[in-house]
Design a protein around this motif. Sequence first.
Motif, PDB file in Angstrom:
ATOM      1  N   ASP A   1      50.934  30.255  -0.212  1.00  0.00           N
ATOM      2  CA  ASP A   1      50.607  30.169  -1.631  1.00  0.00           C
ATOM      3  C   ASP A   1      49.073  30.153  -1.734  1.00  0.00           C
ATOM      4  OD1 ASP A   1      49.903  29.261  -4.150  1.00  0.00           O
ATOM      5  OD2 ASP A   1      51.658  27.964  -4.336  1.00  0.00           O
ATOM      6  N   PHE A   2      48.496  31.265  -2.175  1.00  0.00           N
ATOM      7  CA  PHE A   2      47.026  31.370  -2.136  1.00  0.00           C
ATOM      8  C   PHE A   2      46.348  30.341  -3.037  1.00  0.00           C
ATOM      9  CE2 PHE A   2      45.691  33.527  -6.081  1.00  0.00           C
ATOM     10  CZ  PHE A   2      46.882  34.046  -6.548  1.00  0.00           C
ATOM     11  N   VAL A   3      47.012  29.961  -4.131  1.00  0.00           N
ATOM     12  CA  VAL A   3      46.412  28.971  -5.039  1.00  0.00           C
ATOM     13  C   VAL A   3      46.276  27.633  -4.304  1.00  0.00           C
ATOM     14  CG1 VAL A   3      46.732  27.699  -7.204  1.00  0.00           C
ATOM     15  CG2 VAL A   3      47.248  30.134  -7.105  1.00  0.00           C
ATOM     16  N   GLU A   4      47.341  27.266  -3.607  1.00  0.00           N
ATOM     17  CA  GLU A   4      47.327  26.005  -2.849  1.00  0.00           C
ATOM     18  C   GLU A   4      46.242  26.034  -1.769  1.00  0.00           C
ATOM     19  OE1 GLU A   4      50.853  24.595  -0.317  1.00  0.00           O
ATOM     20  OE2 GLU A   4      51.575  24.570  -2.387  1.00  0.00           O
ATOM     21  N   VAL A   5      46.184  27.119  -1.008  1.00  0.00           N
ATOM     22  CA  VAL A   5      45.215  27.227   0.090  1.00  0.00           C
ATOM     23  C   VAL A   5      43.792  27.106  -0.448  1.00  0.00           C
ATOM     24  CG1 VAL A   5      44.289  28.790   1.872  1.00  0.00           C
ATOM     25  CG2 VAL A   5      46.754  28.679   1.474  1.00  0.00           C
ATOM     26  N   ILE A   6      43.496  27.819  -1.530  1.00  0.00           N
ATOM     27  CA  ILE A   6      42.113  27.863  -2.020  1.00  0.00           C
ATOM     28  C   ILE A   6      41.745  26.557  -2.742  1.00  0.00           C
ATOM     29  CG2 ILE A   6      40.513  29.075  -3.574  1.00  0.00           C
ATOM     30  CD1 ILE A   6      41.888  31.659  -2.715  1.00  0.00           C
ATOM     31  N   ARG A   7      42.692  25.975  -3.470  1.00  0.00           N
ATOM     32  CA  ARG A   7      42.411  24.681  -4.149  1.00  0.00           C
ATOM     33  C   ARG A   7      41.994  23.631  -3.126  1.00  0.00           C
ATOM     34  NH1 ARG A   7      46.147  24.791  -8.706  1.00  0.00           N
ATOM     35  NH2 ARG A   7      44.861  25.743 -10.326  1.00  0.00           N
ATOM     36  N   LYS A   8      42.694  23.659  -1.976  1.00  0.00           N
ATOM     37  CA  LYS A   8      42.401  22.679  -0.932  1.00  0.00           C
ATOM     38  C   LYS A   8      41.013  22.954  -0.331  1.00  0.00           C
ATOM     39  CE  LYS A   8      45.957  21.004   1.686  1.00  0.00           C
ATOM     40  NZ  LYS A   8      46.992  21.193   2.702  1.00  0.00           N
ATOM     41  N   ALA A   9      40.732  24.227  -0.061  1.00  0.00           N
ATOM     42  CA  ALA A   9      39.476  24.577   0.622  1.00  0.00           C
ATOM     43  C   ALA A   9      38.273  24.547  -0.322  1.00  0.00           C
ATOM     44  CB  ALA A   9      39.612  25.962   1.243  1.00  0.00           C
ATOM     45  N   GLU A  10      38.498  24.860  -1.614  1.00  0.00           N
ATOM     46  CA  GLU A  10      37.385  24.966  -2.576  1.00  0.00           C
ATOM     47  C   GLU A  10      37.704  24.163  -3.834  1.00  0.00           C
ATOM     48  OE1 GLU A  10      34.747  26.326  -1.600  1.00  0.00           O
ATOM     49  OE2 GLU A  10      35.376  27.669   0.008  1.00  0.00           O
TER      50      GLU A  10
END
Length: 253
Positions: A195-204
């Motif tokens: 889930d790209f939203v989950e991955v990016i929210r966590k990283a950024e």
Amino acid sequence: MKYRSVIVPKRGGPEVLQVVENDLRRPSAGEARIRILAASVCAPDISSRYGHTPFAPRVPFVPGYAIIGVVDAIGKDVTNAAEGDRVAALMGYGGYAEHAFVGQEELIPVPGTLDPAEAVTLILNYLVAYQVMHRSARVDAGDKVLIVGASGGIGTALLQLGKLANLSMYGIASRSKHHILTEYGATPIDYHTQDFVEVIRKAEPDGLDAVFDGMGGDYFKRGFSLLRRGGTLVGYGNPLSFSRMLHLLGQVI
Ligand SMILES: NC(=O)c1ccc[n+]([C@@H]2O[C@H](COP(=O)([O-])OP(=O)(O)OC[C@H]3O[C@@H](n4cnc5c(N)ncnc54)[C@H](OP(=O)(O)O)[C@@H]3O)[C@@H](O)[C@H]2O)c1
């Protein structure tokens, strides 16, 4: 003298294409006549042939979005091109032919050392990628960006330009193509399993400066949700649904 063109006489697959001959005319005032050396096969050539785009020209028409060729005659008042010049043009249609007529303001000089068949494939993808990245989003070095469709034609152009601009990049693509993204320093995300939203929210957690989205559909809305306040989403295609894109645009504007 005659010249040949490939026409789309009715909508359909490649089997509808036909070769026709027409009289070769002199260029009109302000126009150059180009002897075409190479024409790329672009997505819009195909979607127009099928009629899968609201921007398809009426049949019959000659497809061919981008060309490289040699000026072989110039019309009155042409000042920026001469016979023998090697040039490129983004025509929209008309490129699947032995000759094309192009307004002088549309001509771009091309070094004679480049292989025309290789160079013609760059025109549309890099023009779109450059506009998206530098004229629409106006990125700065260090900006954090997401490229949806990062392994595709425009996606790889964005990766290359993004590396030159020193961006911090995330890219969405199938796992088998992740090596292309890492080659340009981007962090790959597999849209099949992550889930790209989950991955990016966590990283950024502070959000992204820009999202480049050639897919549309849900990507448009979900990419938008990842932006920091004042960030920019640039949508440049919507194969997932054109009518939905209009609906989403209506919500945003
Ligand atoms: N090419 C142009 O010059 C141009 C100009 C204007 C607009 N556009 C539009 O820009 C878009 C991309 O064009 P392109 O030429 O770069 O296409 P392309 O070379 O066919 O690349 C398509 C990309 O989309 C990815 N993809 C496919 N299905 C996906 C899905 N369900 N979810 C997420 N990603 C998915 C592919 O990833 P994987 O292969 O890794 O699965 C690939 O990275 C299209 O909408 C096109 O109409 C293109």
